[in-house]
Design a protein around this motif. Structure first.
Motif, PDB file in Angstrom:
ATOM      1  N   MET A   1      80.762  82.418  33.943  1.00  0.00           N
ATOM      2  CA  MET A   1      81.378  83.662  34.397  1.00  0.00           C
ATOM      3  C   MET A   1      82.309  84.218  33.328  1.00  0.00           C
ATOM      4  O   MET A   1      83.005  83.471  32.644  1.00  0.00           O
ATOM      5  N   MET A   2      82.315  85.521  33.200  1.00  0.00           N
ATOM      6  CA  MET A   2      83.176  86.189  32.230  1.00  0.00           C
ATOM      7  C   MET A   2      84.607  86.263  32.766  1.00  0.00           C
ATOM      8  O   MET A   2      84.828  86.514  33.945  1.00  0.00           O
ATOM      9  N   ASN A   3      85.585  86.018  31.877  1.00  0.00           N
ATOM     10  CA  ASN A   3      86.993  86.177  32.219  1.00  0.00           C
ATOM     11  C   ASN A   3      87.498  87.502  31.669  1.00  0.00           C
ATOM     12  O   ASN A   3      87.369  87.781  30.471  1.00  0.00           O
ATOM     13  N   LEU A   4      88.061  88.327  32.540  1.00  0.00           N
ATOM     14  CA  LEU A   4      88.610  89.616  32.125  1.00  0.00           C
ATOM     15  C   LEU A   4      90.008  89.424  31.549  1.00  0.00           C
ATOM     16  O   LEU A   4      90.846  88.728  32.129  1.00  0.00           O
ATOM     17  N   ASP A   5      90.254  90.047  30.429  1.00  0.00           N
ATOM     18  CA  ASP A   5      91.530  89.950  29.728  1.00  0.00           C
ATOM     19  C   ASP A   5      92.564  90.833  30.429  1.00  0.00           C
ATOM     20  O   ASP A   5      92.349  92.033  30.620  1.00  0.00           O
ATOM     21  N   ILE A   6      93.702  90.228  30.786  1.00  0.00           N
ATOM     22  CA  ILE A   6      94.761  90.966  31.487  1.00  0.00           C
ATOM     23  C   ILE A   6      95.257  92.150  30.661  1.00  0.00           C
ATOM     24  O   ILE A   6      95.479  93.247  31.182  1.00  0.00           O
ATOM     25  N   GLU A  43      84.925  97.682  27.528  1.00  0.00           N
ATOM     26  CA  GLU A  43      83.581  98.190  27.787  1.00  0.00           C
ATOM     27  C   GLU A  43      82.520  97.231  27.262  1.00  0.00           C
ATOM     28  O   GLU A  43      81.468  97.030  27.896  1.00  0.00           O
ATOM     29  N   ASP A  44      82.797  96.608  26.129  1.00  0.00           N
ATOM     30  CA  ASP A  44      81.865  95.610  25.603  1.00  0.00           C
ATOM     31  C   ASP A  44      81.775  94.406  26.546  1.00  0.00           C
ATOM     32  O   ASP A  44      80.693  93.840  26.760  1.00  0.00           O
ATOM     33  N   ALA A  45      82.922  94.038  27.127  1.00  0.00           N
ATOM     34  CA  ALA A  45      82.955  92.867  27.999  1.00  0.00           C
ATOM     35  C   ALA A  45      82.189  93.114  29.302  1.00  0.00           C
ATOM     36  O   ALA A  45      81.448  92.239  29.766  1.00  0.00           O
ATOM     37  N   VAL A  46      82.361  94.303  29.900  1.00  0.00           N
ATOM     38  CA  VAL A  46      81.697  94.576  31.186  1.00  0.00           C
ATOM     39  C   VAL A  46      80.285  95.102  30.985  1.00  0.00           C
ATOM     40  O   VAL A  46      79.480  95.119  31.926  1.00  0.00           O
ATOM     41  N   GLY A  47      79.983  95.566  29.770  1.00  0.00           N
ATOM     42  CA  GLY A  47      78.634  96.020  29.481  1.00  0.00           C
ATOM     43  C   GLY A  47      78.337  97.453  29.850  1.00  0.00           C
ATOM     44  O   GLY A  47      77.178  97.888  29.789  1.00  0.00           O
ATOM     45  N   TYR A  48      79.364  98.215  30.209  1.00  0.00           N
ATOM     46  CA  TYR A  48      79.177  99.613  30.597  1.00  0.00           C
ATOM     47  C   TYR A  48      80.379 100.435  30.125  1.00  0.00           C
ATOM     48  O   TYR A  48      81.494  99.905  29.999  1.00  0.00           O
ATOM     49  N   PRO A  49      80.199 101.745  29.899  1.00  0.00           N
ATOM     50  CA  PRO A  49      81.355 102.600  29.630  1.00  0.00           C
ATOM     51  C   PRO A  49      82.198 102.760  30.886  1.00  0.00           C
ATOM     52  O   PRO A  49      81.663 102.820  32.001  1.00  0.00           O
ATOM     53  N   THR A  61      83.944 106.654  34.873  1.00  0.00           N
ATOM     54  CA  THR A  61      82.545 106.540  35.262  1.00  0.00           C
ATOM     55  C   THR A  61      82.479 105.835  36.617  1.00  0.00           C
ATOM     56  O   THR A  61      83.501 105.379  37.160  1.00  0.00           O
ATOM     57  N   GLY A  62      81.276 105.712  37.158  1.00  0.00           N
ATOM     58  CA  GLY A  62      81.130 104.968  38.404  1.00  0.00           C
ATOM     59  C   GLY A  62      81.577 103.532  38.262  1.00  0.00           C
ATOM     60  O   GLY A  62      82.276 102.980  39.129  1.00  0.00           O
ATOM     61  N   VAL A  63      81.194 102.895  37.167  1.00  0.00           N
ATOM     62  CA  VAL A  63      81.636 101.523  36.897  1.00  0.00           C
ATOM     63  C   VAL A  63      83.142 101.476  36.708  1.00  0.00           C
ATOM     64  O   VAL A  63      83.823 100.549  37.168  1.00  0.00           O
ATOM     65  N   GLY A  64      83.680 102.487  36.016  1.00  0.00           N
ATOM     66  CA  GLY A  64      85.122 102.529  35.801  1.00  0.00           C
ATOM     67  C   GLY A  64      85.893 102.613  37.101  1.00  0.00           C
ATOM     68  O   GLY A  64      86.928 101.961  37.275  1.00  0.00           O
TER      69      GLY A  64
END
Length: 286
Positions: A1-6, A43-49, A61-64
């Protein structure tokens, strides 16, 4: 699983709340280019803008939008854990008056979090217009007031944001006719600013609607009854920041001040003010 940077999430939320990379840089205390790099890494980490960028606007964006919900929860949890380890426990009763135009989209969430962190505080909140809060304070009915700065220049400034002209999304400004205005009843700083600005621009106007609350102003504007001036945080879905003619004077900043911190119980006041300042994560200078 990816860890999101605070830190990346904090930069992302700052860009969203301020509406620009420049504003976010002031909030997080980094350069504009550093914030831009953080957003690219996110954006690189989640794979979407996460933002749709044009030369004149910045939108999620919708992902945002989906990420923003989770990012706020993660940051709230992180900050609450740190604060609970560092802050002394506060206990007692505090009667606080909060003006309606104190960052309406965030205030309820912040107060709920504060009470969870400080269960020993009996917080009595009175939300009203600024003039009514000052009257209650002068009568000894409130210990602390957080409200819009009035002409008498009372209190210490803790928050500033730009004032803007706003209207319904489909409103079209017709300078050939008197401008329909949505106004708060007097006395009101926003009301006086509206009159002074239009008089300086030699623009005719008409009072289309006068209301007694800021929620009433929002409803009247969203309904297309007219335009008004309020702080930028009051813009909601179905509204637009109005592009006014260049000859109209620039608007002043909206200032929020605290009154009573010198006489109220500092053991209760300081944790609350620090919490609100940290939670808003906004610069004093806009």
């Amino acid at each position: 699983m990816m860890n999101l940077d605070i830190d990346l999430l904090r930069a992302f939320v700052a860009v969203t709340d301020s509406g620009s990379f420049t504003g976010a840089a002031e909030i997080v205390g980094r350069s504009q280019s550093a914030v831009s790099q953080q957003i690219r890494r996110l954006e690189d980490a989640v794979g979407y803008p996460v933002f749709e960028r044009t030369s004149r606007s910045l939108a999620l964006t919708g992902v945002g939008g989906q990420l923003l919900i989770g990012a706020r929860r993660i940051l709230d949890l992180n900050d609450d854990i740190v604060r609970s380890l560092q802050a002394p426990r506060a206990n007692g009763r505090l009667r606080v008056g909060l003006c309606e135009d104190f960052v309406p989209q965030q205030l309820a969430r912040l107060l709920a979090r504060f009470l969870k962190l400080h269960p020993g505080v009996d917080l009595e909140v009175n939300t009203s217009l600024t003039r009514e809060l000052f009257e209650a304070y002068d009568q000894g009915l409130l210990d602390l007031v957080i409200a819009t700065r009035q002409l008498q220049k009372r209190g210490r400034t803790i928050w500033r944001e730009p004032a803007v002209w706003f209207a319904a999304s489909d409103f079209r400004l017709d300078l050939g006719k008197p401008i329909p205005l949505v106004l708060l009843r007097a006395p009101c700083t926003y009301r006086e600013t509206i009159f002074e600005t239009l008089d300086a621009a030699d623009q005719t106007w008409t009072a289309a609607c006068t209301v007694s609350s800021l929620m009433g102003v929002q409803a009247a504007v969203a309904g297309g009854l007219g335009i008004t001036i309020l702080g930028r945080s009051f813009i909601q879905d179905g509204m637009q920041i109005l592009q006014v003619p260049p000859n109209w004077p620039d608007l002043p900043l909206t200032e929020i001040v605290v009154v009573g911190e010198e006489t109220a119980d500092r053991a209760l006041v300081q944790p609350l003010l620090s919490f609100l300042a940290d939670g808003l994560r906004g610069p004093l200078e806009v």
